[in-house]
Design an enzyme around this catalytic site. Structure first.
Site, short mmCIF file in Angstrom:
data_model
loop_
_atom_site.label_atom_id
_atom_site.label_comp_id
_atom_site.label_asym_id
_atom_site.label_seq_id
_atom_site.Cartn_x
_atom_site.Cartn_y
_atom_site.Cartn_z
N SER A 145 -4.03 -16.83 2.60
CA SER A 145 -4.54 -16.09 3.76
C SER A 145 -4.64 -17.03 4.96
CB SER A 145 -5.94 -15.56 3.41
OG SER A 145 -6.63 -15.13 4.56
N TYR A 158 -14.53 -14.90 0.53
CA TYR A 158 -13.08 -14.73 0.71
C TYR A 158 -12.47 -16.05 1.21
CZ TYR A 158 -8.69 -12.47 2.14
OH TYR A 158 -7.37 -12.11 2.28
P1 NAD Z 1 -5.05 -3.98 -0.46
O1 NAD Z 1 -6.53 -3.87 -0.52
O2 NAD Z 1 -4.23 -2.86 0.04
O3 NAD Z 1 -4.48 -4.44 -1.86
C1 NAD Z 1 -5.19 -5.22 -2.78
C2 NAD Z 1 -4.56 -5.04 -4.14
O4 NAD Z 1 -5.33 -5.77 -5.11
C3 NAD Z 1 -4.57 -3.57 -4.56
O5 NAD Z 1 -3.40 -3.28 -5.26
C4 NAD Z 1 -5.76 -3.53 -5.51
O6 NAD Z 1 -5.69 -2.49 -6.44
C5 NAD Z 1 -5.64 -4.90 -6.16
N1 NAD Z 1 -6.88 -5.28 -6.82
C6 NAD Z 1 -8.06 -5.61 -6.24
N2 NAD Z 1 -8.99 -5.82 -7.19
C7 NAD Z 1 -8.38 -5.64 -8.39
C8 NAD Z 1 -8.81 -5.69 -9.74
N3 NAD Z 1 -10.08 -5.97 -10.07
N4 NAD Z 1 -7.91 -5.43 -10.71
C9 NAD Z 1 -6.63 -5.11 -10.40
N5 NAD Z 1 -6.16 -5.03 -9.16
C10 NAD Z 1 -7.04 -5.30 -8.16
O7 NAD Z 1 -4.81 -5.23 0.46
P2 NAD Z 1 -3.53 -6.13 0.76
O8 NAD Z 1 -3.68 -6.52 2.17
O9 NAD Z 1 -2.28 -5.52 0.31
O10 NAD Z 1 -3.87 -7.41 -0.11
C11 NAD Z 1 -2.98 -8.07 -0.95
C12 NAD Z 1 -3.29 -9.55 -0.94
O11 NAD Z 1 -3.01 -10.07 0.34
C13 NAD Z 1 -4.75 -9.88 -1.22
O12 NAD Z 1 -4.83 -11.05 -2.01
C14 NAD Z 1 -5.30 -10.14 0.17
O13 NAD Z 1 -6.42 -10.98 0.14
C15 NAD Z 1 -4.11 -10.81 0.79
N6 NAD Z 1 -4.09 -10.85 2.26
C16 NAD Z 1 -4.06 -9.71 3.00
C17 NAD Z 1 -4.03 -9.80 4.38
C18 NAD Z 1 -3.99 -8.59 5.28
O14 NAD Z 1 -4.08 -8.76 6.49
N7 NAD Z 1 -3.85 -7.40 4.77
C19 NAD Z 1 -4.05 -11.04 5.00
C20 NAD Z 1 -4.09 -12.18 4.22
C21 NAD Z 1 -4.11 -12.07 2.85
#
Ligand code: NAD
Length: 253
Positions: A145, A158
């Site tokens: 991130s 986080y």
């Molecule tokens: P999102 O919330 O849409 O997706 C998160 C995913 O993790 C979902 O599929 C959810 O079901 C899964 N998940 C969470 N807890 C879980 C559990 N206990 N068991 C199984 N699955 C679980 O968000 P996203 O943005 O697609 O996030 C994906 C990754 O990217 C994450 O690690 C997030 O921290 C990271 N990220 C996102 C951003 C952003 O701007 N969206 C930026 C930096 C990093």
């Protein structure tokens, strides 16, 4: 030829958090490059399965709650049952809980660190054991991130967990390079997914963030495809322990 180095035909990829957001985008990217994909999620991955079916790819779902390490053996054995081998692990599942640091609860701390940090390490370990058994190397890509580099506001667990992901990626890359296992990470910038819904709904914060992104837009799950295919493919065989930002220039400011 160089484009052949990006092909993933015959490879099997496990992607956690495959039902939505960045995980879904990366599943589709990997499938477009030829990989068979095992999507891990708490609930059905129908939408991801449909997108992959539409391009003639192969996808199977493993339902698992990644807040506990008890499910790791099942994830690995279900992937092996489906496709007989594992070549790529993408640790994408992650959660965020927002609260002022002064009020932050132990419950929220433990919940965030369980999924974003502890599970990531033990999934890496389980996949690496399988890669070593297969004897043909492997690829691990962790999702970091901007808060692997910056402090953030109201998200201490986080930030701690994503900073750990960056360090862990380096540590594991060092130990496992000798097995031809490359461990790298992608640090997404501000992307349009459920994870950022709260930020995007806050008009002031949303405008502030957009104003700071040199590319002039939020990222999308499709923006992850190039980096994930590169890091999952032989094109990155001499890239070890690095975290690639896919951030529209956020870190360059
Ligand atoms: P999102 O919330 O849409 O997706 C998160 C995913 O993790 C979902 O599929 C959810 O079901 C899964 N998940 C969470 N807890 C879980 C559990 N206990 N068991 C199984 N699955 C679980 O968000 P996203 O943005 O697609 O996030 C994906 C990754 O990217 C994450 O690690 C997030 O921290 C990271 N990220 C996102 C951003 C952003 O701007 N969206 C930026 C930096 C990093």
């Amino acid at each position: 030829m160089v484009l052949d180095m990006f092909k993933l035909d015959g490879k099997v990829a496990i992607v956690t958090g495959a039902n939505t957001g960045l995980g879904q985008g990366m599943c589709v990217g990997l499938a477009e490059a030829g990989a068979k994909v095992v999507g891990v999620a708490r609930r059905s991955c129908d939408e991801t399965a449909e997108k992959i079916k539409a391009i003639g790819g192969e996808f199977t779902t493993v339902i698992a709650d990644l807040s506990t390490t008890d499910v790791i053996d099942t994830v690995i054995s279900e992937a092996l049952k489906a496709y007989g081998r594992i070549d790529i692990l993408v640790n994408n599942a992650g959660i965020i809980k927002r609260e002022d640091a002064i009020e932050y609860s132990m419950e929220d701390w433990d919940a965030v660190c369980a999924v974003n940090q502890k599970e990531v390490f033990f999934l890496c370990q389980a996949a690496a054991k399988q890669f070593i058994k297969q004897g043909e190397g492997g690829k691990i890509i962790n999702v970091a991130s901007m808060l692997s580099y910056q402090g953030g506001i109201r998200v201490p667990a986080y930030t701690a967990s994503k900073s750990a992901v960056l360090g862990l990626t380096r540590a594991l890359a060092n130990e496992w390079a000798k097995y031809d296992i490359q461990v790298n990470a992608i640090a997404p910038g501000y992307m349009v997914t459920n994870n950022t819904a709260q930020l995007r709904n806050d008009e002031d914060r949303s405008a502030e963030i957009l104003d700071r992104i040199p590319a002039g837009r939020w990222g999308t799950p499709d923006d992850m495809k190039g980096a994930i295919v590169w890091l999952a493919s032989p094109a990155s065989d001499y890239v070890n322990g690095f975290t690639v930002a896919v951030d529209g220039g956020w870190l360059a400011r």
